[in-house]
Design a protein around this motif. Structure first.
Motif, short mmCIF file in Angstrom:
data_model
loop_
_atom_site.label_atom_id
_atom_site.label_comp_id
_atom_site.label_asym_id
_atom_site.label_seq_id
_atom_site.Cartn_x
_atom_site.Cartn_y
_atom_site.Cartn_z
N THR A 95 10.79 -10.19 1.74
CA THR A 95 9.34 -9.93 1.75
C THR A 95 8.61 -10.24 0.56
O THR A 95 7.63 -10.65 0.29
CB THR A 95 9.09 -8.62 2.36
N CYS A 99 5.89 -12.94 -0.28
CA CYS A 99 4.36 -12.70 -0.55
C CYS A 99 4.22 -13.28 -1.74
O CYS A 99 3.02 -13.38 -2.20
CB CYS A 99 4.53 -11.04 -0.84
N CYS A 102 2.91 -16.62 -0.76
CA CYS A 102 1.90 -16.43 -0.48
C CYS A 102 0.47 -16.30 -1.06
O CYS A 102 -0.45 -16.92 -1.07
CB CYS A 102 1.57 -15.62 0.80
N SER A 122 3.53 -7.59 -4.23
CA SER A 122 4.60 -8.14 -3.52
C SER A 122 6.05 -7.00 -3.50
O SER A 122 6.44 -7.11 -2.35
CB SER A 122 5.31 -9.52 -4.06
N ALA A 125 4.69 -4.32 -0.87
CA ALA A 125 5.12 -4.87 0.39
C ALA A 125 6.41 -4.85 0.79
O ALA A 125 6.84 -4.35 1.88
CB ALA A 125 4.46 -6.28 0.48
#
Length: 322
Positions: A95, A99, A102, A122, A125
């Motif tokens: 993740t 992140c 992204c 990040s 998250a």
């Protein structure tokens, strides 16, 4: 003929990638299992100090556990974290990396390395994402760690309530329902979200400080030092919620329920024991975090580098210390 050779070469590349990925996955799992095993005795002492008033300190708890239960007392419930560590670590680091990628794409091409804010978000998250897979195993681990009854006791001695991880899991579902496996999930989220955000941000910042201007990244000693300090920083943020989480998970398991919920647990803990109780286990968390997270980040950097070096690999945005 040329197209056939190209197709075979392409298939060979993908086969190599699959083999490398399997090998890296196996290596990551073994490293994670070793990290859990090394830090588990201290984790058991930590949980007992947080949840049981009969233990007043690290040394007293360790001596009492050893004298009554022997060495096995420090490893109760360890099998479940070892079997699930690869999954939870994959969720966190996967993740985190996704992140970062992204957020980098959202800023547009050519914007340079990820910013500190992106690293923080990040990490946040990643810490929150693992709760769904971590919470059931965590409550089982805590319940087994807090069983001070020994199987080697005489017939007149109290027997352990749970016979093992599977029996504990099924007992919780039977007595409290499936949602009982997620008791303490809120403080777990409030622990792991901010602590992982701090964890990754600290690691990135220290690596940036330790990197020479002529290099893209620090040497391995720098990675190990940054990983150890990052682990300590993360636990500094997460320890207060770790105390609340453990108490809610154990509430009602051994005696009558004491807490009506998350906020009541906080207020009652402060009222009866003072705010200092939230950091009573901080020292042992630091002691456990430094060596374990040195290994974690060295492994992460090695595996990330190998995956990026593979055929057809997509190079994710690197953190600012490179």
């Amino acid at each position: 003929m040329i197209e056939s050779v190209a197709v075979k070469a392409h298939n060979l590349d993908h086969s190599c990638v699959s083999v490398v990925s399997l090998m890296l996955s196996f290596l990551w799992k073994q490293t994670g299992a070793c990290g859990v095993a090394v830090g588990y005795p201290l984790d058991t002492v930590k949980v007992r100090i947080q949840t049981q008033k009969q233990f007043t300190g690290i040394w007293q708890c360790a001596v009492a556990t050893f004298s009554k239960e022997g060495m096995p007392g420090f490893f109760k419930g360890m099998s479940l974290p070892i079997t699930t560590i690869s999954m939870t670590s994959s969720v966190v680091f996967g993740t985190y990396r996704n992140c970062l990628q992204c957020l980098s794409q959202a800023r547009g091409a050519g914007c340079g390395p990820n910013t500190k804010q992106e690293v923080f978000l990040s990490g946040l998250a990643g810490g929150i994402a693992q709760i769904s897979v971590m919470s059931p195993g965590d409550i089982v681990k805590v319940r087994l760690q807090c069983q001070t009854e020994s199987k080697r006791g005489g017939s007149n001695m109290p027997r352990p309530k749970y016979h093992g991880p599977v029996h504990c899991l099924l007992s919780i579902i039977k007595e409290e329902g499936v949602m009982g496996l997620y008791r303490g999930a809120l403080p777990l989220m409030l622990r792991d979200g901010p602590s992982y955000a701090t964890y990754f941000l600290t690691y990135t910042t220290i690596c940036e400080w330790l990197t020479d201007s002529s290099k893209k990244r620090p040497d391995w000693s720098g990675v190990m030092f940054a990983g150890g300090i990052a682990g300590m920083a993360g636990w500094t943020i997460g320890t207060p919620m770790d105390v609340i989480k453990a108490r809610l998970q154990m509430d009602g398991a051994r005696d009558l329920k004491r807490y009506k919920g998350f906020y009541h647990c906080i207020t009652e803990t402060v009222r009866l024991e003072g705010a200092g109780v939230f950091f009573r286990s901080l020292g042992i968390n630091w002691l456990r975090a430094f060596p374990v997270n040195m290994v974690v980040f060295v492994t992460y950097e090695v595996l990330t580098g190998l995956l990026q070096a593979g055929p057809d690999s997509v190079d994710p945005p690197r953190i600012g210390f490179e």
